[in-house]
Design a protein around this motif. Structure first.
Motif, PDB file in Angstrom:
ATOM      1  N   GLY A 230       2.870  -1.416  12.680  1.00 38.56           N
ATOM      2  CA  GLY A 230       3.395  -0.107  13.022  1.00 38.56           C
ATOM      3  C   GLY A 230       3.037   0.946  11.990  1.00 38.56           C
ATOM      4  N   ARG A 231       3.071   0.595  10.722  1.00 41.72           N
ATOM      5  CA  ARG A 231       2.696   1.542   9.671  1.00 41.72           C
ATOM      6  C   ARG A 231       1.222   1.933   9.808  1.00 41.72           C
ATOM      7  NH1 ARG A 231       5.850  -2.159   5.194  1.00 41.72           N
ATOM      8  NH2 ARG A 231       7.957  -1.307   5.545  1.00 41.72           N
ATOM      9  N   LEU A 232       0.391   0.948  10.078  1.00 37.97           N
ATOM     10  CA  LEU A 232      -1.022   1.249  10.288  1.00 37.97           C
ATOM     11  C   LEU A 232      -1.212   2.131  11.519  1.00 37.97           C
ATOM     12  CD1 LEU A 232      -3.996   0.796   9.577  1.00 37.97           C
ATOM     13  CD2 LEU A 232      -3.938  -1.298  10.954  1.00 37.97           C
ATOM     14  N   ALA A 233      -0.430   1.863  12.584  1.00 37.34           N
ATOM     15  CA  ALA A 233      -0.543   2.661  13.802  1.00 37.34           C
ATOM     16  C   ALA A 233      -0.104   4.097  13.564  1.00 37.34           C
ATOM     17  CB  ALA A 233       0.300   2.030  14.911  1.00 37.34           C
ATOM     18  N   MET A 234       0.915   4.316  12.720  1.00 38.50           N
ATOM     19  CA  MET A 234       1.354   5.684  12.424  1.00 38.50           C
ATOM     20  C   MET A 234       0.245   6.458  11.716  1.00 38.50           C
ATOM     21  SD  MET A 234       5.417   5.478  11.424  1.00 38.50           S
ATOM     22  CE  MET A 234       5.472   3.932  10.520  1.00 38.50           C
ATOM     23  N   ILE A 235      -0.438   5.800  10.803  1.00 39.03           N
ATOM     24  CA  ILE A 235      -1.568   6.458  10.128  1.00 39.03           C
ATOM     25  C   ILE A 235      -2.706   6.690  11.110  1.00 39.03           C
ATOM     26  CG2 ILE A 235      -3.290   6.179   8.303  1.00 39.03           C
ATOM     27  CD1 ILE A 235      -1.220   4.512   6.772  1.00 39.03           C
ATOM     28  N   ALA A 236      -2.945   5.706  11.999  1.00 40.25           N
ATOM     29  CA  ALA A 236      -4.061   5.808  12.948  1.00 40.25           C
ATOM     30  C   ALA A 236      -3.853   6.935  13.940  1.00 40.25           C
ATOM     31  CB  ALA A 236      -4.224   4.474  13.680  1.00 40.25           C
ATOM     32  N   ILE A 237      -2.668   7.040  14.535  1.00 41.24           N
ATOM     33  CA  ILE A 237      -2.446   8.080  15.534  1.00 41.24           C
ATOM     34  C   ILE A 237      -2.462   9.459  14.890  1.00 41.24           C
ATOM     35  CG2 ILE A 237       0.071   7.976  15.393  1.00 41.24           C
ATOM     36  CD1 ILE A 237      -2.127   8.576  18.512  1.00 41.24           C
ATOM     37  N   ALA A 238      -2.002   9.560  13.662  1.00 40.57           N
ATOM     38  CA  ALA A 238      -2.079  10.847  12.963  1.00 40.57           C
ATOM     39  C   ALA A 238      -3.536  11.236  12.757  1.00 40.57           C
ATOM     40  CB  ALA A 238      -1.352  10.758  11.624  1.00 40.57           C
ATOM     41  N   GLY A 239      -4.393  10.260  12.431  1.00 40.99           N
ATOM     42  CA  GLY A 239      -5.816  10.547  12.256  1.00 40.99           C
ATOM     43  C   GLY A 239      -6.494  10.929  13.561  1.00 40.99           C
ATOM     44  N   MET A 240      -6.107  10.243  14.658  1.00 44.68           N
ATOM     45  CA  MET A 240      -6.703  10.568  15.957  1.00 44.68           C
ATOM     46  C   MET A 240      -6.368  11.991  16.378  1.00 44.68           C
ATOM     47  SD  MET A 240      -5.931   7.079  18.103  1.00 44.68           S
ATOM     48  CE  MET A 240      -6.312   5.462  17.425  1.00 44.68           C
ATOM     49  N   VAL A 241      -5.092  12.340  16.281  1.00 52.37           N
ATOM     50  CA  VAL A 241      -4.672  13.693  16.665  1.00 52.37           C
ATOM     51  C   VAL A 241      -5.337  14.730  15.762  1.00 52.37           C
ATOM     52  CG1 VAL A 241      -2.701  15.252  16.864  1.00 52.37           C
ATOM     53  CG2 VAL A 241      -2.501  12.882  17.634  1.00 52.37           C
ATOM     54  N   GLY A 242      -5.406  14.462  14.480  1.00 56.08           N
ATOM     55  CA  GLY A 242      -6.047  15.394  13.553  1.00 56.08           C
ATOM     56  C   GLY A 242      -7.518  15.584  13.850  1.00 56.08           C
ATOM     57  N   GLN A 243      -8.191  14.503  14.222  1.00 51.22           N
ATOM     58  CA  GLN A 243      -9.607  14.618  14.539  1.00 51.22           C
ATOM     59  C   GLN A 243      -9.838  15.475  15.786  1.00 51.22           C
ATOM     60  OE1 GLN A 243     -11.859  10.955  14.604  1.00 51.22           O
ATOM     61  NE2 GLN A 243     -13.302  11.758  16.145  1.00 51.22           N
ATOM     62  N   GLU A 244      -9.031  15.284  16.812  1.00 53.04           N
ATOM     63  CA  GLU A 244      -9.213  16.062  18.033  1.00 53.04           C
ATOM     64  C   GLU A 244      -8.816  17.522  17.824  1.00 53.04           C
ATOM     65  OE1 GLU A 244      -7.574  14.360  21.546  1.00 53.04           O
ATOM     66  OE2 GLU A 244      -9.026  12.703  21.547  1.00 53.04           O
ATOM     67  N   LEU A 245      -7.788  17.756  16.997  1.00 53.67           N
ATOM     68  CA  LEU A 245      -7.432  19.141  16.687  1.00 53.67           C
ATOM     69  C   LEU A 245      -8.565  19.840  15.941  1.00 53.67           C
ATOM     70  CD1 LEU A 245      -3.708  18.760  15.585  1.00 53.67           C
ATOM     71  CD2 LEU A 245      -4.538  19.981  17.602  1.00 53.67           C
ATOM     72  N   ALA A 246      -9.274  19.088  15.096  1.00 52.05           N
ATOM     73  CA  ALA A 246     -10.348  19.687  14.303  1.00 52.05           C
ATOM     74  C   ALA A 246     -11.622  19.900  15.117  1.00 52.05           C
ATOM     75  CB  ALA A 246     -10.649  18.816  13.090  1.00 52.05           C
ATOM     76  N   THR A 247     -11.908  18.961  16.024  1.00 51.11           N
ATOM     77  CA  THR A 247     -13.157  19.045  16.782  1.00 51.11           C
ATOM     78  C   THR A 247     -12.977  19.644  18.162  1.00 51.11           C
ATOM     79  OG1 THR A 247     -12.855  16.791  17.680  1.00 51.11           O
ATOM     80  CG2 THR A 247     -14.004  17.009  15.562  1.00 51.11           C
ATOM     81  N   GLY A 248     -11.783  19.571  18.736  1.00 49.72           N
ATOM     82  CA  GLY A 248     -11.558  20.093  20.068  1.00 49.72           C
ATOM     83  C   GLY A 248     -12.153  19.233  21.166  1.00 49.72           C
ATOM     84  N   SER A 249     -12.565  18.028  20.844  1.00 51.10           N
ATOM     85  CA  SER A 249     -13.174  17.147  21.839  1.00 51.10           C
ATOM     86  C   SER A 249     -12.534  15.774  21.769  1.00 51.10           C
ATOM     87  CB  SER A 249     -14.693  17.049  21.603  1.00 51.10           C
ATOM     88  OG  SER A 249     -14.961  16.534  20.310  1.00 51.10           O
ATOM     89  N   LYS A 250     -12.893  14.931  22.714  1.00 53.65           N
ATOM     90  CA  LYS A 250     -12.336  13.582  22.785  1.00 53.65           C
ATOM     91  C   LYS A 250     -12.879  12.719  21.632  1.00 53.65           C
ATOM     92  CE  LYS A 250     -13.606  12.634  26.992  1.00 53.65           C
ATOM     93  NZ  LYS A 250     -13.685  11.940  28.298  1.00 53.65           N
ATOM     94  N   LEU A 251     -12.159  11.627  21.405  1.00 52.74           N
ATOM     95  CA  LEU A 251     -12.582  10.722  20.347  1.00 52.74           C
ATOM     96  C   LEU A 251     -13.923  10.074  20.682  1.00 52.74           C
ATOM     97  CD1 LEU A 251      -9.169   8.958  19.577  1.00 52.74           C
ATOM     98  CD2 LEU A 251     -10.324  10.684  18.180  1.00 52.74           C
ATOM     99  N   PHE A 252     -14.070   9.655  21.931  1.00 50.06           N
ATOM    100  CA  PHE A 252     -15.284   8.925  22.313  1.00 50.06           C
ATOM    101  C   PHE A 252     -15.963   9.648  23.470  1.00 50.06           C
ATOM    102  CE2 PHE A 252     -12.161   5.776  20.845  1.00 50.06           C
ATOM    103  CZ  PHE A 252     -12.800   5.319  19.710  1.00 50.06           C
TER     104      PHE A 252
END
Length: 242
Positions: A220-242
């Motif tokens: 769960g701790r790893l997932a909290m870091i992972a989802i924060a990174g996913m959301v941050g990446q999409e906010l920065a790029t404006g596009s989907k992860l894949f």
């Protein structure tokens, strides 16, 4: 008749008993013990009016109050909970679980961590998958960070809120009485235990249960870091992860 001397037999009798004139052996006879004096030991604790229910109760209360209570250490208690893993061990750099924290508050913080961990694990799985596969709701192929704003999903969120509300209503009963303690979980409640285990995965052995709880927390701790990174990446790029 001539007189017969009786000296000889007497002398011979005396001589035949060599101990006849010896001092008698000393015989030690037990003497009667002196009568024991009646001694009454004064009881310094006994009150003048004698013992009764009231002063016995007062004495027990005084004795119990004189025993120093065990000081609760919040940091020590938190370090003993599942979740401490090498190489960091017990890791609390922001000192949320300080030594001054009480047990109920620490249990509340652990309950919060487990809930966030479980939601983050679901989010870390659903966030990238929904961008590629969403058969129930068409989201115009939008990135996940804005997909919740799509019109088809507006009818989905009330269902989600309703499911969350049911779980949260039952969790209210795990709290201490707000009149005595705010934001405190009862001591008899196991953090994260919702009584829901349809697959029977919960071990009956205490050591195995602690190990599984540690694994859940770490994922769960790893997932909290992972989802924060996913959301941050999409906010920065404006596009989907894949």
């Amino acid at each position: 008749f001539p007189q017969r001397s009786t000296t000889q037999p007497m002398l011979s009798f005396v001589s035949s008993t060599s101990n006849a004139f010896a001092a008698p052996a000393r015989v030690i006879r037990p003497t009667a013990a002196p009568a024991a004096a009646s001694i009454r030991l004064a009881n310094e604790m006994e009150p003048e009016e004698g013992w009764n229910v009231d002063n016995l109760t007062d004495m027990m209360d005084t004795a119990s109050n004189s025993v120093a209570p065990t000081t609760f250490n919040g940091a020590t208690f938190a370090a003993a909970l599942p979740g401490a893993t090498a190489p960091l061990g017990y890791f609390d750099p922001l000192n949320f679980c300080s030594a001054e924290r009480d047990e109920e508050t620490i249990r509340f913080l652990r309950e919060v961590e487990i809930k966030h961990a479980r939601v983050a694990m679901l989010a870390a799985l659903g966030f990238p998958v929904a961008e590629q596969f969403h058969p129930l709701f068409a989201s115009d192929d939008a990135p996940s960070y804005v997909a919740f704003q799509q019109t088809p999903l507006q009818t989905f969120w009330p269902v989600v809120v309703g499911v969350i509300a049911v779980a949260e209503v039952f969790s209210v009963f795990t709290f201490e009485n707000p009149g005595t303690k705010l934001w405190g979980i009862r001591k008899d409640h196991v953090p994260g235990d919702l009584g829901f285990d349809p697959l029977g995965l919960k071990p009956s052995n205490a050591a195995a249960l602690a190990e599984m709880q540690t694994k859940e927390l770490n994922n769960g701790r790893l997932a909290m870091i992972a989802i924060a990174g996913m959301v941050g990446q999409e906010l920065a790029t404006g596009s989907k992860l894949f």
